[in-house]
Design an enzyme around this catalytic site. Structure first.
Site, mmCIF file in Angstrom:
data_model
loop_
_atom_site.group_PDB
_atom_site.id
_atom_site.type_symbol
_atom_site.label_atom_id
_atom_site.label_comp_id
_atom_site.label_asym_id
_atom_site.label_seq_id
_atom_site.Cartn_x
_atom_site.Cartn_y
_atom_site.Cartn_z
ATOM 1 N N GLU A 193 35.778 -29.323 33.901
ATOM 2 C CA GLU A 193 34.850 -29.575 34.964
ATOM 3 C C GLU A 193 34.047 -31.156 34.780
ATOM 4 O O GLU A 193 33.304 -31.676 34.635
ATOM 5 C CB GLU A 193 33.527 -28.760 34.618
ATOM 6 N N GLU A 232 30.265 -20.285 28.136
ATOM 7 C CA GLU A 232 29.094 -20.776 27.690
ATOM 8 C C GLU A 232 28.400 -19.525 26.720
ATOM 9 O O GLU A 232 27.195 -19.624 27.221
ATOM 10 C CB GLU A 232 27.993 -21.413 28.585
HETATM 11 C C1 XIL Z 1 27.203 -25.391 38.744
HETATM 12 C C2 XIL Z 1 27.705 -25.447 40.386
HETATM 13 O O1 XIL Z 1 28.064 -26.516 40.361
HETATM 14 C C3 XIL Z 1 26.326 -25.642 41.185
HETATM 15 O O2 XIL Z 1 26.596 -25.527 42.494
HETATM 16 C C4 XIL Z 1 25.464 -24.477 40.651
HETATM 17 O O3 XIL Z 1 24.306 -24.297 41.420
HETATM 18 C C5 XIL Z 1 25.217 -24.209 39.367
HETATM 19 O O4 XIL Z 1 26.476 -24.218 38.810
HETATM 20 N N1 XIL Z 1 29.007 -25.242 33.871
HETATM 21 C C6 XIL Z 1 29.758 -24.421 34.642
HETATM 22 C C7 XIL Z 1 29.654 -24.452 36.101
HETATM 23 O O5 XIL Z 1 30.389 -23.651 34.183
HETATM 24 O O6 XIL Z 1 29.791 -23.068 36.663
HETATM 25 C C8 XIL Z 1 28.279 -24.928 36.838
HETATM 26 O O7 XIL Z 1 28.396 -24.867 38.035
HETATM 27 C C9 XIL Z 1 27.920 -26.358 36.079
HETATM 28 C C10 XIL Z 1 28.010 -26.071 34.457
#
Ligand code: XIL
Length: 358
Positions: free
Chosen positions: A271, A161
């Site tokens: 994701e 990101e």
């Molecule tokens: C999220 C996790 O799922 C949560 O448990 C944590 O509190 C915050 O991060 N993009 C990403 C992930 O790359 O690492 C994130 O994961 C969600 C958004």
């Protein structure tokens, strides 16, 4: 055994009412079996704390997936809590589990603006000190997993990101401390630390469902970065599309990622989850919501299977019970994954099996 038989018969009959309880299964028609047969990586983000606390969770993870992404265990604040201290405990527990169950792992994530400990964000440093800190972190984390689990890891999100929705660099500590070239430096340090690893840049889409990369400011910025990296031999191997999607705005991943393949890079959906924005209140329109999830998960897997540059789709969580979206106040019952709160197969899970078997 009996359970496998019962589930197998039900699956063959193809007659699950939406939302019914079906226990997780390693049976012949499971998502894991289908993925293994297709030589495909179908994964879940997982948390070591739940593995230990909840046997059903551990079983669902091992029965239904071939890959694990650590949801938080390898983020900076967990793995590097103090300047001179690394804690590989949580990451290692996941890696041990993966190895014990014949699964692989995607590392996530080395350089990101979030989940940083105070000792990183609070201190003032010179540019050289920021570079030194980033290098030490990357080289130590990758060095540990390269020596302890070389058989388990195959892909790693090096930078997560870096861009905002307008395609500008986010003002992260790395951007402010080092400047634009922090991304390039991160990839160079990662390659130095683990020569054979697939190194990915990972980001989420602009939320509009746009499937033409050039029409999304963020995607276009990532494309420019990747193109520049290719021409200058910066060691970038692939692009991760996070895929946090909504039922009304779900991109066509094949189109979105076409440029990646043409550049000679790999891509993955890293994701995947789908919130149903059309279902209000969410419980009422569940069947419609689950049907759009099935279409979207099926299409995501299909797009990846169809591309020679993609072999990995990871959903962000094991089941609706543990999804990170449950803690997001805007939708406490998002039910965004392919497995329900009892780890049963939802229509999306069957869609995954179908695309992997087709
Ligand atoms: C999220 C996790 O799922 C949560 O448990 C944590 O509190 C915050 O991060 N993009 C990403 C992930 O790359 O690492 C994130 O994961 C969600 C958004």
């Amino acid at each position: 055994m009996l359970r496998c038989l019962v589930v197998g018969l039900l699956v063959l009959a193809g007659s699950f009412p939406v939302g019914s309880f079906v226990p997780a299964t390693a049976g012949p028609r499971s998502t894991r079996t289908a993925a293994a047969r297709a030589d495909f990586n179908w994964g879940a983000a997982a948390r070591p704390s739940l593995l230990e606390r909840d046997p059903g969770y551990a079983q669902a993870l091992a029965d239904n997936f071939t890959v694990i992404t650590p949801e938080n265990a390898l983020k900076f604040d967990t793995v590097h809590p103090a300047p001179d201290r690394y804690d590989f405990g949580p990451g290692d527990r996941l890696a041990d589990f993966a190895r014990a169950h014949g699964m692989k792992m995607r590392g996530h994530t080395l350089v990101w603006h979030a989940q940083l400990p105070d000792w990183v964000t609070r201190e003032t440093r010179t540019r050289d000190q920021w570079i030194g800190l980033m290098r030490d972190h990357i080289v130590t984390v990758l060095g540990h997993y390269r020596s302890a689990y070389p058989d388990v890891f195959y892909q790693w999100d090096v930078v997560n990101e870096a861009f905002d929705g307008r395609g500008e660099r986010r003002p992260s500590v790395w951007q402010k401390g080092i400047g634009d070239d922090y991304v390039e430096l991160a990839f160079r340090f990662a390659r130095e630390a683990w020569p054979g690893m697939q190194l990915f840049y990972n980001d989420f889409d602009d939320g509009t469902g746009e499937s033409d990369c050039d029409r999304s400011a963020k995607c276009a910025a990532i494309k420019r970065l990747a193109t520049r990296f290719r021409s200058r031999s910066v060691p970038l191997d692939g692009i991760g599309f996070q895929g946090h999607i909504k039922d009304l705005d779900s991109p066509d991943f094949g189109s979105l990622a076409g440029w990646v393949e043409r550049l000679g890079l790999r891509w993955a959906i890293t994701e995947l989850d789908m919130t149903c924005t059309s279902a209000r209140p969410p419980q009422v329109d569940r069947p419609a919501c689950f049907a759009s999830q099935a279409r979207a998960f099926g299409a995501a897997v299909r797009a990846c299977v169809d591309s020679p540059a993609c072999d990995t789709v990871v959903q962000w969580g094991v089941s609706d019970r543990d999804s990170w979206l449950n803690r997001m106040t805007y939708d406490p019952s998002a039910n965004p994954l392919a497995f329900d709160r009892q780890f049963g197969y939802k229509p999306a899970a069957y869609a995954v099996v179908k695309e992997l078997s087709g």
